[in-house]
Design a protein around this motif. Structure first.
Motif, PDB file in Angstrom:
ATOM      1  N   ALA A  22       0.197   9.982  14.701  1.00  0.00           N
ATOM      2  CA  ALA A  22       0.531  11.033  13.736  1.00  0.00           C
ATOM      3  C   ALA A  22       1.189  11.911  14.330  1.00  0.00           C
ATOM      4  O   ALA A  22       0.754  13.136  14.486  1.00  0.00           O
ATOM      5  CB  ALA A  22      -1.016  11.554  13.411  1.00  0.00           C
ATOM      6  N   ALA A  23       2.571  11.927  14.454  1.00  0.00           N
ATOM      7  CA  ALA A  23       3.471  13.061  14.688  1.00  0.00           C
ATOM      8  C   ALA A  23       3.993  13.582  13.358  1.00  0.00           C
ATOM      9  O   ALA A  23       4.088  12.958  12.677  1.00  0.00           O
ATOM     10  CB  ALA A  23       4.684  12.173  15.804  1.00  0.00           C
ATOM     11  N   VAL A  78      -0.881  12.137  -1.372  1.00  0.00           N
ATOM     12  CA  VAL A  78      -1.545  10.728  -1.561  1.00  0.00           C
ATOM     13  C   VAL A  78      -2.463  10.333  -0.421  1.00  0.00           C
ATOM     14  O   VAL A  78      -1.956  10.652   0.645  1.00  0.00           O
ATOM     15  CB  VAL A  78      -0.207   9.762  -2.049  1.00  0.00           C
ATOM     16  CG1 VAL A  78      -1.190   8.717  -1.929  1.00  0.00           C
ATOM     17  CG2 VAL A  78       0.333  10.150  -3.154  1.00  0.00           C
ATOM     18  N   THR A  79      -3.758  10.069  -0.560  1.00  0.00           N
ATOM     19  CA  THR A  79      -4.522   9.881   0.431  1.00  0.00           C
ATOM     20  C   THR A  79      -4.794   8.290   0.468  1.00  0.00           C
ATOM     21  O   THR A  79      -5.169   7.674  -0.815  1.00  0.00           O
ATOM     22  CB  THR A  79      -5.805  10.538   0.435  1.00  0.00           C
ATOM     23  OG1 THR A  79      -5.528  11.823   0.335  1.00  0.00           O
ATOM     24  CG2 THR A  79      -6.571  10.107   1.463  1.00  0.00           C
ATOM     25  N   ILE A  96      -4.615   7.955   5.602  1.00  0.00           N
ATOM     26  CA  ILE A  96      -3.334   8.761   5.812  1.00  0.00           C
ATOM     27  C   ILE A  96      -3.231   9.704   4.617  1.00  0.00           C
ATOM     28  O   ILE A  96      -3.043   9.049   3.459  1.00  0.00           O
ATOM     29  CB  ILE A  96      -2.396   7.577   6.171  1.00  0.00           C
ATOM     30  CG1 ILE A  96      -0.666   8.499   6.490  1.00  0.00           C
ATOM     31  CG2 ILE A  96      -1.949   6.672   5.127  1.00  0.00           C
ATOM     32  CD1 ILE A  96       0.296   7.683   7.017  1.00  0.00           C
ATOM     33  N   ASP A  97      -2.916  10.962   4.772  1.00  0.00           N
ATOM     34  CA  ASP A  97      -2.483  11.766   3.606  1.00  0.00           C
ATOM     35  C   ASP A  97      -0.846  11.875   3.742  1.00  0.00           C
ATOM     36  O   ASP A  97      -0.389  12.333   4.997  1.00  0.00           O
ATOM     37  CB  ASP A  97      -3.176  13.126   3.928  1.00  0.00           C
ATOM     38  CG  ASP A  97      -4.648  13.032   3.495  1.00  0.00           C
ATOM     39  OD1 ASP A  97      -5.195  13.470   2.336  1.00  0.00           O
ATOM     40  OD2 ASP A  97      -5.391  12.506   4.325  1.00  0.00           O
ATOM     41  N   MET A  98      -0.366  11.577   2.785  1.00  0.00           N
ATOM     42  CA  MET A  98       1.225  11.865   2.783  1.00  0.00           C
ATOM     43  C   MET A  98       1.476  12.552   1.841  1.00  0.00           C
ATOM     44  O   MET A  98       0.980  12.863   0.682  1.00  0.00           O
ATOM     45  CB  MET A  98       1.740  10.473   2.401  1.00  0.00           C
ATOM     46  CG  MET A  98       1.620   9.138   3.359  1.00  0.00           C
ATOM     47  SD  MET A  98       2.097   7.546   2.661  1.00  0.00           S
ATOM     48  CE  MET A  98       0.670   7.387   1.670  1.00  0.00           C
ATOM     49  N   VAL A  99       2.495  13.595   2.190  1.00  0.00           N
ATOM     50  CA  VAL A  99       2.903  14.965   1.532  1.00  0.00           C
ATOM     51  C   VAL A  99       4.262  14.669   0.967  1.00  0.00           C
ATOM     52  O   VAL A  99       5.459  14.324   1.939  1.00  0.00           O
ATOM     53  CB  VAL A  99       2.608  16.070   1.926  1.00  0.00           C
ATOM     54  CG1 VAL A  99       3.143  17.142   1.108  1.00  0.00           C
ATOM     55  CG2 VAL A  99       1.401  16.392   2.259  1.00  0.00           C
ATOM     56  N   TRP A 122       2.764  13.650   7.112  1.00  0.00           N
ATOM     57  CA  TRP A 122       1.546  12.713   6.874  1.00  0.00           C
ATOM     58  C   TRP A 122       0.510  13.370   8.171  1.00  0.00           C
ATOM     59  O   TRP A 122       0.814  13.970   9.042  1.00  0.00           O
ATOM     60  CB  TRP A 122       1.702  11.503   7.090  1.00  0.00           C
ATOM     61  CG  TRP A 122       1.995  10.866   8.511  1.00  0.00           C
ATOM     62  CD1 TRP A 122       1.391  11.213   9.616  1.00  0.00           C
ATOM     63  CD2 TRP A 122       3.131  10.310   8.905  1.00  0.00           C
ATOM     64  NE1 TRP A 122       2.171  10.357  10.730  1.00  0.00           N
ATOM     65  CE2 TRP A 122       3.255   9.938  10.219  1.00  0.00           C
ATOM     66  CE3 TRP A 122       4.542   9.804   8.195  1.00  0.00           C
ATOM     67  CZ2 TRP A 122       4.219   9.173  11.013  1.00  0.00           C
ATOM     68  CZ3 TRP A 122       5.364   9.057   8.721  1.00  0.00           C
ATOM     69  CH2 TRP A 122       5.521   8.744  10.253  1.00  0.00           C
ATOM     70  N   ILE A 123      -0.768  13.136   7.373  1.00  0.00           N
ATOM     71  CA  ILE A 123      -1.924  13.591   8.210  1.00  0.00           C
ATOM     72  C   ILE A 123      -2.706  12.163   8.434  1.00  0.00           C
ATOM     73  O   ILE A 123      -3.186  11.651   7.438  1.00  0.00           O
ATOM     74  CB  ILE A 123      -2.857  14.607   7.573  1.00  0.00           C
ATOM     75  CG1 ILE A 123      -1.934  15.807   7.441  1.00  0.00           C
ATOM     76  CG2 ILE A 123      -4.135  15.114   8.415  1.00  0.00           C
ATOM     77  CD1 ILE A 123      -2.395  16.766   6.241  1.00  0.00           C
ATOM     78  N   ILE A 124      -3.116  12.003   9.688  1.00  0.00           N
ATOM     79  CA  ILE A 124      -4.064  10.885  10.054  1.00  0.00           C
ATOM     80  C   ILE A 124      -5.140  11.153  10.229  1.00  0.00           C
ATOM     81  O   ILE A 124      -5.369  12.131  11.109  1.00  0.00           O
ATOM     82  CB  ILE A 124      -3.129   9.883  11.205  1.00  0.00           C
ATOM     83  CG1 ILE A 124      -2.120   9.035  10.438  1.00  0.00           C
ATOM     84  CG2 ILE A 124      -4.298   8.563  11.583  1.00  0.00           C
ATOM     85  CD1 ILE A 124      -1.293   7.994  11.415  1.00  0.00           C
TER      86      ILE A 124
END
Length: 205
Positions: free
Chosen positions: A8-9, A134-135, A147-150, A161-163
């Motif tokens: 998750a970079a 979007v999750t 994963i949350d994507m913006v 993104w947030i993992i």
């Protein structure tokens, strides 16, 4: 370095000049956008679960391939060859840790065909100020994490993104400017070749 920290970079911070609210992008449009990505290069900033930060360069070659090169003082390297993810520790002469890509949330956007409309894959889809968030998770294995994507619109762009791992730890990845469509050397995603350069032996998969 844990797998989820490595994978998750960060990706780019949302521009302040964007309007305060924007129409929610559809899952169909977002799937088409992700499927249209072939190669991507970008600088990144990573915010780890403990609040520390790392920077580096990410290279993506869809489907399945990604390379995270971390800048000093970290110097870690994470490579996916489309099947396995390998984490190279610069302070160790041991073989890299390896995990199947399909067991990571990143597989959801590196898959040969992304379909966010798949039943039970998307668990949240909403406006988030000027962005669409979007999750998603593996519908067959939600225990692998999510994963949350913006995304921002006009044009559609993946910004961060947030993992979240199975313990609830979150790592955020923020991308800088994305350079798309460049030819990337296949050797960048060769786990065995990277191990050979480092003088370590890759274990049997």
């Amino acid at each position: 370095m844990t797998l989820f920290r490595a994978l998750a970079a960060p990706l780019a911070v949302l521009a302040l000049a964007l309007p305060a609210q924007a129409a929610k992008l559809s899952l169909t449009d977002l799937s088409s956008y992700l499927n249209g990505l072939t190669t991507v290069e970008s600088e990144f900033t990573q915010i780890n679960a403990d609040g520390t930060m790392s920077t580096g360069t990410i290279r993506i070659s869809r489907p399945g391939k990604v390379r995270f090169e971390y800048a000093p003082p970290d110097r870690s390297l994470v490579v996916s060859d489309g099947q396995q993810v390998a984490i190279f520790d610069p302070k160790s002469n041991q073989p890299p840790e390896q995990y199947p890509l399909r067991r990571t949330p990143l597989n959801l956007i590196l898959a040969p065909k992304v379909d966010l409309g798949t039943a039970r894959m998307v668990v949240a889809h909403r406006e988030d100020g000027p962005a669409t968030r979007v999750t998603a998770q593996d519908p067959e294995h939600p225990e692998y994490g999510r994963i949350d994507m913006v995304f921002t619109a006009n044009p559609t762009e993946l910004r961060q993104w947030i993992i979240t791992d199975d313990s609830g730890n979150q790592t955020t990845l923020i991308l800088g400017e994305m350079r798309k469509g460049a030819r990337l050397n296949a050797g960048l995603f060769d786990i065995g070749g990277e191990a050979q350069k480092r003088g370590v032996v890759v274990s049997d998969r």
